[in-house]
Enzyme design. Structure first.
Site, PDB file in Angstrom:
ATOM      1  NE  ARG A 151     -81.561 -43.333 -57.095  1.00  0.00           N
ATOM      2  CZ  ARG A 151     -81.467 -44.647 -57.292  1.00  0.00           C
ATOM      3  NH1 ARG A 151     -82.486 -45.295 -57.813  1.00  0.00           N
ATOM      4  NH2 ARG A 151     -80.367 -45.296 -56.967  1.00  0.00           N
TER       5      ARG A 151
ATOM      6  N   GLY B  77     -74.318 -49.086 -58.836  1.00  0.00           N
ATOM      7  CA  GLY B  77     -73.657 -49.953 -59.809  1.00  0.00           C
ATOM      8  C   GLY B  77     -72.849 -49.174 -60.817  1.00  0.00           C
TER       9      GLY B  77
ATOM     10  CE  LYS C 147     -72.169 -61.882 -51.039  1.00  0.00           C
ATOM     11  NZ  LYS C 147     -73.022 -62.502 -52.074  1.00  0.00           N
TER      12      LYS C 147
ATOM     13  N   GLY D  53     -74.796 -46.251 -53.527  1.00  0.00           N
ATOM     14  CA  GLY D  53     -75.094 -47.458 -52.763  1.00  0.00           C
ATOM     15  C   GLY D  53     -75.304 -47.224 -51.283  1.00  0.00           C
TER      16      GLY D  53
END
Length: 397
Positions: free
Chosen positions: A36, A377, A203, A354
């Site tokens: 990053r 996100g 999920k 992610g």
């Protein structure tokens, strides 16, 4: 509307407030992955080369109490940035006050400084995370223009992005933010077709809005990972002890009905009786799982099915691994998908941050993709079709 980019600003002699995403992993005070930081270097170097000074700032982890501050200082990040830039990055261990203001007043063109973790302002009333009006106004007063290069926080309205942009005359996206807008936004709003979305992870609930948005926009939606078992059970198959969201079965049925042939599910799985790296395992058709087994990866036939479904695609968006890729025995599905995407000819290939980004980097495929998002996100919400506050607050051309 098109957003201003850092190249649209007159920077010479200006003090440039720059929101970066330096939320890097630390272990014993040492940075274990500086991706990053390196991703922000082009924007920082450009601003310095234009004869401006840089006041850089970022959050690092979650901070709710005084105890949370331990190990969350930006000092190691400033030290690493000094090494990468080859010039001193002055670190001011404050988020406001006389010492910070003095450092800002003394900074000269071509110099860079960094102040302390913006989340330290969350200890007393979540001033950063709740976009406290006075905090955003105060930080904005420290500079002349604002450059937002932190896509990872673009889905949140914080004082350090929306708050500053709302209280300064001119703001712009950095080069990293520009890439995110171009690739992820472009993939959803104006993709070169066929557009194929590959969704994995644990999920269904994490990806409901993404699937709903992409049903109307994608030509194919490939589903793998733990979330596949909720769909398979919704089809009436026995999934043994596999991960399943029982409260999402009806929704899974609705999504499959809406998507029709667009939605492609695995046809085999790598099953084991225990969630363990050394568990005995076998590859079995999804209809043939035993009651005491759980699926931990997609099988070879599914990899072949997905590879064929990707043939001829011109835009591919991937978010979420195909299995428990951290365990070598259950990483073959994710590796197979990585290879299939990497071998596409002439396609724009995007990883939506992610775990899938981590997987691609760890498995050595980082340079095989057109773009790897820095925001998990934020990229998910972008794929859902949501407006991102951090992007919306940037000045328009």
């Amino acid at each position: 509307m098109a957003k201003k980019i850092v190249t649209d600003l007159e920077l010479k002699g200006k003090k440039v407030l720059m929101r970066v995403d330096f939320n890097v992993p630390l272990k014993d005070g040492k940075i274990t992955n500086d991706n990053r930081i390196t991703a922000a270097l082009p924007t920082i170097q450009y601003v310095l080369d234009q004869g401006a000074s840089v006041i850089a700032f970022s959050h690092l982890g979650r901070v709710k109490t005084e105890e949370d501050k331990a190990g969350k200082s930006m000092a190691p990040v400033a030290a690493r940035l000094t090494e990468l830039l080859g010039k001193e990055v002055k670190f001011v261990p404050e988020t406001r006050g006389a010492d910070l203001e003095a450092a800002v007043s003394e900074i000269k063109p071509g110099e860079i400084m960094m102040f302390e973790n913006t989340r330290f302002e969350d200890i007393d009333g979540k001033k950063e995370s709740k976009n406290d009006p006075e905090l955003g106004k105060y930080w904005a007063s420290l500079g002349d223009v604002f450059v937002n290069d932190a896509f990872g926080t673009a889905h949140r309205a914080h004082a350090s992005n929306v708050g500053i942009a709302s209280n300064i005359e001119e703001s712009a996206a950095g080069f990293l933010m520009e890439k995110e807008i171009k690739f992820i936004g472009g993939a959803v709003d104006a993709p070169e077709r066929p557009l194929v979305a590959i969704l994995g992870g644990a999920k269904v609930s994490d990806k409901i809005a993404v699937i709903e948005n992409l049903i109307a926009k994608a030509d194919k939606i490939i589903v793998g990972g733990g979330m596949m078992f909720t769909f398979l059970k919704a089809k009436g198959l026995s999934i043994g002890k596999s991960l399943c969201e029982e409260d999402k079965l009806d929704l899974a049925k609705e999504l499959m009905e809406k998507a029709g042939d667009k939605l492609i599910l695995p046809i085999d799985t790598v099953a084991a009786k225990a969630f363990a790296a050394d568990a005995e395992h076998r590859t079995v058709a999804v209809a043939d799982m035993a009651e005491d087994e759980m699926g931990l990866d997609i099988g070879a036939a599914s990899i072949e099915l997905f590879t064929k479904a990707l043939e001829g695609s011109k835009t591919v968006v991937w978010n979420g691994p195909m299995g428990v890729f951290e365990m070598p025995a259950f990483a073959k599905g994710t590796i197979g998908v990585c290879e299939a995407i990497a071998n596409l000819d002439g396609a724009t290939t995007i990883i939506g941050g992610g775990d899938s980004a981590t997987a691609a980097i760890d498995l050595g495929f980082a340079d095989k993709f057109t773009h790897i998002s820095t925001g998990g996100g934020a990229s998910l919400e972008y794929l859902e079709g949501k407006l991102l506050p951090g992007v919306e607050s940037i000045s328009e051309c």
